[in-house]
Design a protein around this motif. Structure first.
Motif, mmCIF file in Angstrom:
data_model
loop_
_atom_site.group_PDB
_atom_site.id
_atom_site.type_symbol
_atom_site.label_atom_id
_atom_site.label_comp_id
_atom_site.label_asym_id
_atom_site.label_seq_id
_atom_site.Cartn_x
_atom_site.Cartn_y
_atom_site.Cartn_z
ATOM 1 N N LEU A 193 -33.412 2.173 25.696
ATOM 2 C CA LEU A 193 -34.139 0.945 25.992
ATOM 3 C C LEU A 193 -33.873 0.464 27.409
ATOM 4 O O LEU A 193 -32.766 0.617 27.952
ATOM 5 C CB LEU A 193 -33.771 -0.142 24.991
ATOM 6 C CG LEU A 193 -34.390 0.027 23.601
ATOM 7 C CD1 LEU A 193 -33.684 -0.836 22.580
ATOM 8 C CD2 LEU A 193 -35.876 -0.279 23.648
ATOM 9 N N ARG A 199 -47.081 -4.462 22.316
ATOM 10 C CA ARG A 199 -46.043 -5.386 22.756
ATOM 11 C C ARG A 199 -46.600 -6.298 23.840
ATOM 12 O O ARG A 199 -47.545 -5.945 24.546
ATOM 13 C CB ARG A 199 -44.818 -4.643 23.294
ATOM 14 C CG ARG A 199 -45.054 -3.874 24.582
ATOM 15 C CD ARG A 199 -43.825 -3.059 24.946
ATOM 16 N NE ARG A 199 -44.043 -2.277 26.172
ATOM 17 C CZ ARG A 199 -43.208 -1.343 26.594
ATOM 18 N NH1 ARG A 199 -42.097 -1.060 25.902
ATOM 19 N NH2 ARG A 199 -43.466 -0.683 27.711
ATOM 20 N N GLU A 240 -37.546 -3.651 30.751
ATOM 21 C CA GLU A 240 -39.002 -3.793 30.698
ATOM 22 C C GLU A 240 -39.580 -3.511 29.319
ATOM 23 O O GLU A 240 -40.784 -3.687 29.100
ATOM 24 C CB GLU A 240 -39.670 -2.899 31.749
ATOM 25 C CG GLU A 240 -39.181 -1.486 31.760
ATOM 26 C CD GLU A 240 -38.091 -1.259 32.805
ATOM 27 O OE1 GLU A 240 -37.157 -2.103 32.886
ATOM 28 O OE2 GLU A 240 -38.172 -0.251 33.526
ATOM 29 N N ASP A 241 -38.756 -3.083 28.391
ATOM 30 C CA ASP A 241 -39.206 -2.923 27.006
ATOM 31 C C ASP A 241 -39.153 -4.241 26.238
ATOM 32 O O ASP A 241 -39.630 -4.317 25.098
ATOM 33 C CB ASP A 241 -38.342 -1.901 26.263
ATOM 34 C CG ASP A 241 -38.493 -0.500 26.818
ATOM 35 O OD1 ASP A 241 -37.465 0.208 26.917
ATOM 36 O OD2 ASP A 241 -39.629 -0.106 27.142
ATOM 37 N N MET A 251 -36.820 3.165 18.855
ATOM 38 C CA MET A 251 -36.808 2.934 20.296
ATOM 39 C C MET A 251 -35.419 3.277 20.840
ATOM 40 O O MET A 251 -34.432 2.624 20.487
ATOM 41 C CB MET A 251 -37.153 1.468 20.599
ATOM 42 C CG MET A 251 -38.476 1.029 19.989
ATOM 43 S SD MET A 251 -38.975 -0.634 20.479
ATOM 44 C CE MET A 251 -37.673 -1.610 19.716
ATOM 45 N N TYR A 285 -43.118 -7.516 19.811
ATOM 46 C CA TYR A 285 -43.756 -6.308 19.321
ATOM 47 C C TYR A 285 -44.579 -6.632 18.083
ATOM 48 O O TYR A 285 -44.081 -7.249 17.135
ATOM 49 C CB TYR A 285 -42.704 -5.250 18.998
ATOM 50 C CG TYR A 285 -42.187 -4.545 20.225
ATOM 51 C CD1 TYR A 285 -41.419 -5.222 21.166
ATOM 52 C CD2 TYR A 285 -42.490 -3.205 20.471
ATOM 53 C CE1 TYR A 285 -40.959 -4.582 22.312
ATOM 54 C CE2 TYR A 285 -42.040 -2.562 21.603
ATOM 55 C CZ TYR A 285 -41.274 -3.251 22.522
ATOM 56 O OH TYR A 285 -40.824 -2.614 23.654
ATOM 57 N N PHE A 294 -39.510 6.600 22.662
ATOM 58 C CA PHE A 294 -39.920 5.956 21.415
ATOM 59 C C PHE A 294 -40.557 6.994 20.489
ATOM 60 O O PHE A 294 -41.230 7.921 20.943
ATOM 61 C CB PHE A 294 -40.940 4.855 21.674
ATOM 62 C CG PHE A 294 -40.408 3.634 22.367
ATOM 63 C CD1 PHE A 294 -39.146 3.610 22.942
ATOM 64 C CD2 PHE A 294 -41.191 2.499 22.438
ATOM 65 C CE1 PHE A 294 -38.661 2.480 23.583
ATOM 66 C CE2 PHE A 294 -40.734 1.351 23.073
ATOM 67 C CZ PHE A 294 -39.465 1.351 23.654
ATOM 68 N N VAL A 297 -48.348 0.425 22.560
ATOM 69 C CA VAL A 297 -47.127 1.206 22.754
ATOM 70 C C VAL A 297 -47.240 2.575 22.084
ATOM 71 O O VAL A 297 -46.940 3.596 22.695
ATOM 72 C CB VAL A 297 -45.915 0.445 22.187
ATOM 73 C CG1 VAL A 297 -44.661 1.304 22.267
ATOM 74 C CG2 VAL A 297 -45.724 -0.874 22.913
ATOM 75 N N SER A 335 -45.183 5.007 29.414
ATOM 76 C CA SER A 335 -43.873 4.426 29.734
ATOM 77 C C SER A 335 -42.833 4.620 28.627
ATOM 78 O O SER A 335 -41.637 4.434 28.873
ATOM 79 C CB SER A 335 -44.021 2.933 30.029
ATOM 80 O OG SER A 335 -44.406 2.235 28.859
ATOM 81 N N VAL A 336 -43.283 4.972 27.429
ATOM 82 C CA VAL A 336 -42.323 5.130 26.326
ATOM 83 C C VAL A 336 -42.218 6.566 25.828
ATOM 84 O O VAL A 336 -41.411 6.859 24.938
ATOM 85 C CB VAL A 336 -42.670 4.194 25.145
ATOM 86 C CG1 VAL A 336 -42.784 2.753 25.625
ATOM 87 C CG2 VAL A 336 -43.929 4.638 24.421
#
Length: 122
Positions: free
Chosen positions: A84, A36, A87-88, A81, A92, A66, A46, A61-62
């Motif tokens: 959410l 992303r 910042e996401d 995802m 993508y 995710f 990601v 961070s995910v």
């Protein structure tokens, strides 16, 4: 020529969910990943998944929010995802390659989709 096509982007509110999909036209199974890029930011990895789907990798961070998956025996992957956050948001991109390496590096992937926009608002 291998083509990757993403779908499923759009808008969501904080705490909401979106599901991205990517299909690749390659005959052989490929290692596939999602990257992303937010405005004025570098593109970042990601998540990624191996050809058989047995191994998945995630950006810190995910993790826990995710999930990357692939349809058995196909070069079709999904990115679910959840939870959410603003910042996401970003574009993508789906990426694929027939060889395995550093999953988080752009240079690892030969084939790329055009990207799909994800916008998360509060």
């Amino acid at each position: 020529h291998v083509q990757l096509v993403e779908s499923g982007g759009g808008s969501a509110q904080v705490g909401g969910s979106l599901r991205l999909s990517c299909s690749a036209s390659a005959d052989a199974l490929m290692y596939m990943a999602w990257f992303r890029q937010a405005p004025r930011q570098k593109r970042e990895a990601v998540a990624a998944i191996t050809t058989g789907g047995s191994s998945t990798m995630y950006h810190d961070s995910v993790k826990g929010r995710f999930t990357i998956s692939r349809e058995s025996g196909k070069n079709t992957v999904h990115l679910q995802m959840n939870s959410l956050m603003p910042e996401d948001s970003g574009v993508y991109y789906c990426a694929g390659d027939r060889s395995y390496g550093a999953w988080y590096m752009e240079s690892q992937y030969k084939y790329w989709g055009r990207g799909t926009q994800v916008t998360v608002s509060s």
